[in-house]
Scaffold this active site. Structure first.
Site, PDB file in Angstrom:
ATOM      1  N   ARG A 181      60.213  15.020  63.411  1.00  0.00           N
ATOM      2  CA  ARG A 181      60.821  14.024  62.593  1.00  0.00           C
ATOM      3  C   ARG A 181      62.044  13.525  63.368  1.00  0.00           C
ATOM      4  O   ARG A 181      63.037  13.052  62.538  1.00  0.00           O
ATOM      5  CB  ARG A 181      61.325  14.680  61.149  1.00  0.00           C
ATOM      6  CG  ARG A 181      60.178  15.222  60.282  1.00  0.00           C
ATOM      7  CD  ARG A 181      59.400  14.100  59.569  1.00  0.00           C
ATOM      8  NE  ARG A 181      58.937  14.215  58.603  1.00  0.00           N
ATOM      9  CZ  ARG A 181      57.679  14.822  58.594  1.00  0.00           C
ATOM     10  NH1 ARG A 181      57.066  15.078  60.005  1.00  0.00           N
ATOM     11  NH2 ARG A 181      56.973  15.286  57.584  1.00  0.00           N
ATOM     12  N   SER A 260      59.557  14.012  51.195  1.00  0.00           N
ATOM     13  CA  SER A 260      60.322  14.943  51.470  1.00  0.00           C
ATOM     14  C   SER A 260      61.755  14.760  51.495  1.00  0.00           C
ATOM     15  O   SER A 260      62.311  13.933  52.330  1.00  0.00           O
ATOM     16  CB  SER A 260      60.148  15.789  52.535  1.00  0.00           C
ATOM     17  OG  SER A 260      58.774  16.392  52.475  1.00  0.00           O
ATOM     18  N   GLU A 364      66.428  14.064  54.979  1.00  0.00           N
ATOM     19  CA  GLU A 364      65.537  13.578  55.774  1.00  0.00           C
ATOM     20  C   GLU A 364      65.552  11.803  55.470  1.00  0.00           C
ATOM     21  O   GLU A 364      65.684  11.284  56.450  1.00  0.00           O
ATOM     22  CB  GLU A 364      64.218  13.712  55.380  1.00  0.00           C
ATOM     23  CG  GLU A 364      63.220  13.549  56.399  1.00  0.00           C
ATOM     24  CD  GLU A 364      61.929  12.799  55.718  1.00  0.00           C
ATOM     25  OE1 GLU A 364      62.051  11.892  55.425  1.00  0.00           O
ATOM     26  OE2 GLU A 364      60.852  13.456  55.962  1.00  0.00           O
TER      27      GLU A 364
HETATM   28  N1  EPU Z   1      56.592  25.350  48.879  1.00  0.00           N
HETATM   29  C1  EPU Z   1      57.092  25.993  47.560  1.00  0.00           C
HETATM   30  N2  EPU Z   1      57.276  25.373  46.570  1.00  0.00           N
HETATM   31  C2  EPU Z   1      56.836  24.004  46.314  1.00  0.00           C
HETATM   32  C3  EPU Z   1      56.158  23.459  47.348  1.00  0.00           C
HETATM   33  C4  EPU Z   1      56.170  24.200  48.381  1.00  0.00           C
HETATM   34  O1  EPU Z   1      57.627  27.061  47.621  1.00  0.00           O
HETATM   35  O2  EPU Z   1      57.166  23.385  45.365  1.00  0.00           O
HETATM   36  C5  EPU Z   1      56.441  26.173  50.096  1.00  0.00           C
HETATM   37  C6  EPU Z   1      55.080  27.051  49.916  1.00  0.00           C
HETATM   38  O3  EPU Z   1      55.562  28.251  50.542  1.00  0.00           O
HETATM   39  C7  EPU Z   1      54.377  26.102  51.050  1.00  0.00           C
HETATM   40  C8  EPU Z   1      55.506  25.407  51.911  1.00  0.00           C
HETATM   41  O4  EPU Z   1      56.483  25.305  50.951  1.00  0.00           O
HETATM   42  O5  EPU Z   1      53.453  26.769  51.753  1.00  0.00           O
HETATM   43  C9  EPU Z   1      55.273  24.066  52.609  1.00  0.00           C
HETATM   44  O6  EPU Z   1      54.753  23.056  51.620  1.00  0.00           O
HETATM   45  P1  EPU Z   1      53.857  22.047  52.000  1.00  0.00           P
HETATM   46  O7  EPU Z   1      52.812  22.491  52.626  1.00  0.00           O
HETATM   47  O8  EPU Z   1      53.637  20.861  51.012  1.00  0.00           O
HETATM   48  O9  EPU Z   1      54.701  21.074  53.245  1.00  0.00           O
HETATM   49  P2  EPU Z   1      56.140  21.081  53.319  1.00  0.00           P
HETATM   50  O10 EPU Z   1      56.522  21.439  54.683  1.00  0.00           O
HETATM   51  O11 EPU Z   1      56.908  21.055  52.064  1.00  0.00           O
HETATM   52  C10 EPU Z   1      55.677  18.821  55.052  1.00  0.00           C
HETATM   53  C11 EPU Z   1      56.132  17.684  55.278  1.00  0.00           C
HETATM   54  C12 EPU Z   1      55.500  16.646  54.448  1.00  0.00           C
HETATM   55  C13 EPU Z   1      53.923  16.719  54.474  1.00  0.00           C
HETATM   56  C14 EPU Z   1      53.633  17.836  54.300  1.00  0.00           C
HETATM   57  C15 EPU Z   1      52.175  18.147  54.775  1.00  0.00           C
HETATM   58  C16 EPU Z   1      58.565  17.814  56.136  1.00  0.00           C
HETATM   59  C17 EPU Z   1      60.090  17.658  55.853  1.00  0.00           C
HETATM   60  N3  EPU Z   1      57.849  17.676  54.962  1.00  0.00           N
HETATM   61  O12 EPU Z   1      56.046  19.207  53.806  1.00  0.00           O
HETATM   62  O13 EPU Z   1      55.987  15.266  54.758  1.00  0.00           O
HETATM   63  O14 EPU Z   1      53.353  15.749  53.827  1.00  0.00           O
HETATM   64  O15 EPU Z   1      54.394  18.900  55.014  1.00  0.00           O
HETATM   65  O16 EPU Z   1      51.834  18.027  56.179  1.00  0.00           O
HETATM   66  O17 EPU Z   1      58.278  18.105  57.075  1.00  0.00           O
HETATM   67  C18 EPU Z   1      57.472  13.717  54.229  1.00  0.00           C
HETATM   68  O18 EPU Z   1      58.299  13.735  55.356  1.00  0.00           O
HETATM   69  O19 EPU Z   1      58.218  12.881  53.378  1.00  0.00           O
HETATM   70  C19 EPU Z   1      56.647  14.347  53.783  1.00  0.00           C
HETATM   71  C20 EPU Z   1      55.989  14.361  52.606  1.00  0.00           C
END
Ligand code: EPU
Length: 372
Positions: A181, A260, A364
């Site tokens: 990012r 995010s 972000e």
């Molecule tokens: N989780 C929770 N509660 C929730 C949602 C998630 O506890 O409500 C935990 C779970 O343990 C889950 C972990 O968070 O396994 C990761 O969640 P997720 O796979 O949705 O990925 P993320 O790290 O939250 C990142 C990117 C997203 C991207 C997704 C999928 C960042 C800041 N965000 O989200 O990017 O779509 O992975 O690859 O890196 C964005 O940057 O705007 C964005 C949407």
């Protein structure tokens, strides 16, 4: 507001994108140009549809010492309620040029439409970045990534206007300093205006790149590393994103967000050990925080998990700004919020997570005229 006839303007929701020439408005509301639908007016709003118009508008602002705000898709912007005292420049350039596996996109192209077209053309490389709101020109700035793909893996060159030297430059991938990012463009936000982005995609006989993200592989019923038909990859990602409220829908306030709101924290081994101890203290001996490798001596953990476990669960909040009911990482405007409402919620989350786990979350989206 000046008495100018209403003309179609680009908007982040993808409606009325036709624009024939430079358009200028005064004391113009910026909220409709952002996915949050938040923020006060700009002194002047200019919409540019060619690179030459973009450069002319930037030069004029620089020569006259006028503050300049560049707006692409508006999906990563938090604009203060007082608005922006200066020129807001909307990049509405068009251009999708495919030559074999090489793709050149104008900065103003709608990213998710461009992804759909690469999939239709049978080319792999960005299919897992489907459904991400915003413009093509914004993708190199924060090295947009999701579901196992990052644009830095396919970008070959970025053409940008360098405001420091007053010239157009072509930066090769290695010169863009891409990381999680982040990029050279994000490190010098006042210096570069992205004009065009060039990609090298792959012709894998209609198949996607290797599916790296475990959740996507599970949803597709394949093993991580397998390839699937391109359209299946794209559709699965769109479904996963929609399930997390991460696909824009003007009718659904749960998606009035910037995706995010916080980046996932990257911790040194030492910081991670301290964090791990706090997690066990707070959540019990068996508690394990998400941990992903992030380069030598570093581990990335999940901001969504931290927020959740600090007590800010899905749908948290009673006011006009709340946490999404589908994902704790998305802060949303339920329709009547102000930027201050949103920031108050963001600050509450940051201090709650810090108290619970000793980690300070970093926003972000880019903030304009305000900070957390
Ligand atoms: N989780 C929770 N509660 C929730 C949602 C998630 O506890 O409500 C935990 C779970 O343990 C889950 C972990 O968070 O396994 C990761 O969640 P997720 O796979 O949705 O990925 P993320 O790290 O939250 C990142 C990117 C997203 C991207 C997704 C999928 C960042 C800041 N965000 O989200 O990017 O779509 O992975 O690859 O890196 C964005 O940057 O705007 C964005 C949407």
């Amino acid at each position: 507001m000046d008495d100018v006839p209403e003309r179609p303007r680009p908007d982040p929701w993808g409606r009325s994108r036709t624009l024939e020439r430079v358009q200028e408005l005064h004391d113009a509301p910026l909220a409709p140009l952002t996915t949050f639908r938040l923020g006060g007016p700009a002194t002047r709003l200019v919409t540019a549809t060619t690179d030459a118009e973009v450069i002319a508008a930037v030069r004029e602002a620089d020569v006259t010492g006028t503050p300049l705000l560049i707006i692409g898709g508006g999906s990563n912007l938090v604009i203060g309620d007082k608005g922006f005292a200066g020129t807001a420049l909307v990049i509405a350039t068009k251009g999708f040029e495919l030559d074999g596996t090489r793709l050149e996109l104008a900065a103003g192209e709608v990213w998710t439409d461009a992804v759909a077209r690469t999939v239709e053309a049978g080319l792999a490389g960005v299919e897992c970045l489907a459904g991400i709101p915003g413009s093509a020109g914004a993708t190199p700035i924060q090295n947009v990534g999701a579901y196992g793909q990052e644009v830095s893996a396919t970008i070959t060159e970025v053409i940008a206007y360098d405001r420091e030297n007053g010239e157009t430059v072509t930066l090769a991938n290695e010169e863009c300093a891409f990381s999680y990012r982040h990029s050279r463009f994000k490190a010098h936000p006042e210096r570069y205006v992205v004009l065009r982005v060039r990609f090298e995609l792959q012709d894998a006989d209609g198949l996607s790149g290797p599916i790296k993200y475990a959740e996507t592989a599970r949803a597709l019923g394949v093993e991580p590393g397998d390839r699937v038909p391109l359209a299946d990859a794209r559709e699965t990602v769109l479904k996963l994103r929609a399930g997390k409220g991460m696909v824009l829908d003007p009718e659904d306030h749960d998606t009035w967000s910037a995706g995010s709101f916080f980046t996932n924290p990257i911790l040194t081994d030492e910081q991670f050990a301290a964090f791990h101890a706090r997690v066990r203290d707070r959540l019990g001996d068996g508690a394990e925080p998400p941990a992903y490798p992030a380069g030598a001596g570093h581990t990335k953990t999940s901001a969504a998990w931290l927020i959740d476990k600090a007590g800010f669960t899905k749908g948290y909040g009673n006011g006009p700004a709340r946490i999404s009911t589908k994902h704790t990482l998305a802060l949303t405007n339920r329709g009547a919020a102000t930027t201050e409402d949103l920031l108050a919620l963001a600050r509450e989350v940051v201090s709650g997570v810090r108290e619970a786990f000793g980690i300070t979350l970093v926003n972000e989206p880019v903030t304009v005229g305000v900070s957390l």
